[in-house]
Write a protein that holds these residues in place. Structure first.
Motif, mmCIF file in Angstrom:
data_model
loop_
_atom_site.group_PDB
_atom_site.id
_atom_site.type_symbol
_atom_site.label_atom_id
_atom_site.label_comp_id
_atom_site.label_asym_id
_atom_site.label_seq_id
_atom_site.Cartn_x
_atom_site.Cartn_y
_atom_site.Cartn_z
ATOM 1 N N ARG A 63 22.662 77.102 17.737
ATOM 2 C CA ARG A 63 22.280 77.563 19.061
ATOM 3 C C ARG A 63 23.252 76.483 20.092
ATOM 4 O O ARG A 63 23.875 77.312 20.965
ATOM 5 N N PHE A 64 23.382 75.237 19.702
ATOM 6 C CA PHE A 64 24.254 74.376 20.604
ATOM 7 C C PHE A 64 25.540 74.896 20.641
ATOM 8 O O PHE A 64 26.366 75.058 21.898
ATOM 9 N N TYR A 65 26.155 75.112 19.482
ATOM 10 C CA TYR A 65 27.456 75.549 19.495
ATOM 11 C C TYR A 65 27.889 76.758 20.051
ATOM 12 O O TYR A 65 28.869 77.051 20.937
ATOM 13 N N ALA A 66 26.732 77.864 19.784
ATOM 14 C CA ALA A 66 27.135 79.132 20.318
ATOM 15 C C ALA A 66 26.760 79.205 21.916
ATOM 16 O O ALA A 66 27.919 79.571 22.717
ATOM 17 N N GLY A 67 25.994 78.324 22.338
ATOM 18 C CA GLY A 67 25.949 78.079 23.815
ATOM 19 C C GLY A 67 27.040 77.465 24.276
ATOM 20 O O GLY A 67 27.663 77.736 25.610
ATOM 21 N N ALA A 68 27.734 76.329 23.772
ATOM 22 C CA ALA A 68 28.785 75.967 24.353
ATOM 23 C C ALA A 68 30.072 76.916 24.451
ATOM 24 O O ALA A 68 30.813 77.118 25.270
ATOM 25 N N LEU A 69 30.252 77.674 23.269
ATOM 26 C CA LEU A 69 31.180 78.677 23.401
ATOM 27 C C LEU A 69 31.021 79.782 24.418
ATOM 28 O O LEU A 69 31.965 80.115 25.317
ATOM 29 N N GLU A 70 29.744 80.118 24.833
ATOM 30 C CA GLU A 70 29.319 81.196 25.808
ATOM 31 C C GLU A 70 29.695 80.380 27.096
ATOM 32 O O GLU A 70 30.273 81.299 28.138
ATOM 33 N N ARG A 71 29.779 79.252 27.387
ATOM 34 C CA ARG A 71 29.952 78.491 28.614
ATOM 35 C C ARG A 71 31.170 78.615 29.049
ATOM 36 O O ARG A 71 31.789 78.534 30.403
ATOM 37 N N GLY A 72 32.100 78.685 28.120
ATOM 38 C CA GLY A 72 33.785 78.617 28.191
ATOM 39 C C GLY A 72 34.087 77.411 28.812
ATOM 40 O O GLY A 72 35.298 77.433 29.624
ATOM 41 N N ARG A 73 33.581 76.244 28.808
ATOM 42 C CA ARG A 73 34.123 74.825 29.121
ATOM 43 C C ARG A 73 35.074 74.085 28.227
ATOM 44 O O ARG A 73 35.437 72.965 28.641
ATOM 45 N N ALA A 82 34.167 73.923 18.049
ATOM 46 C CA ALA A 82 33.002 74.356 18.383
ATOM 47 C C ALA A 82 32.983 75.876 17.468
ATOM 48 O O ALA A 82 31.669 76.326 17.045
ATOM 49 N N GLY A 83 34.205 76.647 17.383
ATOM 50 C CA GLY A 83 34.017 77.937 16.874
ATOM 51 C C GLY A 83 33.736 77.964 15.526
ATOM 52 O O GLY A 83 32.913 78.538 14.868
ATOM 53 N N ALA A 84 34.245 76.912 14.696
ATOM 54 C CA ALA A 84 34.204 76.678 13.273
ATOM 55 C C ALA A 84 32.735 76.086 12.965
ATOM 56 O O ALA A 84 32.265 76.687 12.037
ATOM 57 N N ALA A 85 32.226 75.285 13.702
ATOM 58 C CA ALA A 85 31.073 74.594 13.540
ATOM 59 C C ALA A 85 29.916 75.812 13.770
ATOM 60 O O ALA A 85 28.926 75.693 12.938
ATOM 61 N N GLU A 86 30.046 76.596 14.607
ATOM 62 C CA GLU A 86 29.155 77.702 14.959
ATOM 63 C C GLU A 86 29.090 78.593 13.887
ATOM 64 O O GLU A 86 27.849 78.879 13.362
ATOM 65 N N ARG A 87 30.111 78.884 13.339
ATOM 66 C CA ARG A 87 30.211 79.771 12.204
ATOM 67 C C ARG A 87 29.455 79.100 10.871
ATOM 68 O O ARG A 87 28.793 79.656 10.044
ATOM 69 N N GLN A 88 29.766 78.086 10.578
ATOM 70 C CA GLN A 88 29.409 77.244 9.594
ATOM 71 C C GLN A 88 27.867 76.997 9.682
ATOM 72 O O GLN A 88 27.207 77.008 8.358
ATOM 73 N N GLU A 89 27.390 76.646 10.922
ATOM 74 C CA GLU A 89 25.931 76.363 11.075
ATOM 75 C C GLU A 89 25.167 77.817 10.851
ATOM 76 O O GLU A 89 24.022 77.695 10.244
ATOM 77 N N ALA A 90 25.816 78.702 11.494
ATOM 78 C CA ALA A 90 25.116 80.001 11.122
ATOM 79 C C ALA A 90 25.078 80.641 9.588
ATOM 80 O O ALA A 90 24.039 81.033 9.077
ATOM 81 N N GLU A 159 28.276 69.025 6.650
ATOM 82 C CA GLU A 159 27.919 68.516 7.700
ATOM 83 C C GLU A 159 28.619 67.128 7.832
ATOM 84 O O GLU A 159 29.119 66.703 9.016
ATOM 85 N N ALA A 160 28.986 66.444 6.985
ATOM 86 C CA ALA A 160 29.699 65.221 6.902
ATOM 87 C C ALA A 160 31.106 65.416 7.455
ATOM 88 O O ALA A 160 31.555 64.662 8.363
ATOM 89 N N ARG A 161 31.839 66.501 7.249
ATOM 90 C CA ARG A 161 32.976 66.701 7.606
ATOM 91 C C ARG A 161 33.019 67.231 9.155
ATOM 92 O O ARG A 161 34.006 66.815 9.975
ATOM 93 N N GLN A 162 32.203 67.734 9.562
ATOM 94 C CA GLN A 162 31.900 68.391 11.051
ATOM 95 C C GLN A 162 31.795 66.920 11.739
ATOM 96 O O GLN A 162 32.344 66.883 12.915
ATOM 97 N N ALA A 163 30.852 66.119 11.169
ATOM 98 C CA ALA A 163 30.603 64.755 11.934
ATOM 99 C C ALA A 163 32.041 64.043 12.197
ATOM 100 O O ALA A 163 32.273 63.560 13.342
ATOM 101 N N ALA A 164 32.725 63.880 11.063
ATOM 102 C CA ALA A 164 33.834 63.126 11.310
ATOM 103 C C ALA A 164 35.006 63.967 12.210
ATOM 104 O O ALA A 164 35.435 63.029 13.013
ATOM 105 N N TRP A 165 35.101 65.074 12.289
ATOM 106 C CA TRP A 165 35.912 66.040 13.041
ATOM 107 C C TRP A 165 35.393 65.722 14.434
ATOM 108 O O TRP A 165 36.347 65.486 15.413
ATOM 109 N N ILE A 166 34.066 65.750 14.776
ATOM 110 C CA ILE A 166 34.021 65.815 16.360
ATOM 111 C C ILE A 166 33.921 64.266 16.765
ATOM 112 O O ILE A 166 34.409 64.223 17.877
ATOM 113 N N ARG A 167 33.765 63.337 15.969
ATOM 114 C CA ARG A 167 33.923 61.980 16.332
ATOM 115 C C ARG A 167 35.209 61.565 16.589
ATOM 116 O O ARG A 167 35.534 60.919 17.685
#
Length: 199
Positions: A63-73, A82-90, A159-167
């Motif tokens: 929901r967080f990643y989908a919301g961030a994509l919708e806000r367009g910031r 955000a796009g990759a993470a949203e698809r993976q979390e879904a 999840e570990a790869r996502q954490a490293a990526w965003i950090r």
């Protein structure tokens, strides 16, 4: 989320976290009716409790990643993440929901407007969410049955790869520890509530 979603109340989350807390890694210690304490072996019922904790966290992330994509910031690397993470979390939500086979709890309530209000806020919130999910998996994953562990392990590596990526994108060390510490589910959910990421 749309109007058809059933939301979990704060009381429901407390009960869920308490149930998961009764199934800690290394063997849960549960009180029997006679007051004695016994070690709870992995079971289908315990799987359902713990998988629902993981599902709550995956739903919140999606929901967080989908919301961030919708806000367009977001732009550049943050947008790609955000796009990759949203698809993976879904995909994680679908996997856990299928594994629960009708035993899933209602979706959590969350107000993520502040967390998606700027790239900086997004980065901080994304790190918090990814680290929280990892800590919960580490704390409780070993209390699952063998079959449930096999289903969850592929999620944890992503999840570990996502954490490293965003950090890395946020300017933080992508792998700051040799081993990530576990966190009890109640502590994880309380922490997310304190940060305003979960109601």
């Amino acid at each position: 989320m749309d109007g058809n979603d059933t939301r979990m109340t704060r009381g429901g989350m407390v009960r869920l976290a308490a149930a998961a807390g009764a199934a800690l890694t290394g063997g849960a210690m549960l009180a029997r009716g006679d007051g004695a304490v016994s070690e709870a072996a992995p079971s289908q019922a315990q799987d359902a409790r713990l998988l629902n904790v993981f599902l709550l966290l995956e739903r919140l992330q999606q929901r967080f990643y989908a919301g961030a994509l919708e806000r367009g910031r977001l732009h550049g690397g943050l947008l790609a993440f955000a796009g990759a993470a949203e698809r993976q979390e879904a995909a994680h939500v679908r996997l856990l929901t299928a594994r629960l086979d009708g035993d899933e709890d209602p979706a959590p309530e969350a107000d993520l407007a502040a967390a998606t209000s700027s790239p900086e806020q997004f980065g901080r919130a994304a790190i918090a969410l990814e680290e929280a999910a990892l800590a919960a998996y580490i704390a409780h994953g070993a209390a699952l049955t063998r079959e449930a562990i096999a289903a969850v392990v592929p999620i944890v590596s992503v999840e570990a790869r996502q954490a490293a990526w965003i950090r890395d994108l946020a300017g933080a060390h992508p792998a700051p520890r040799a081993a990530d510490p576990p966190r009890d589910a109640r502590d994880v959910l309380d922490g997310l509530q304190a940060q305003g990421l979960l109601r």
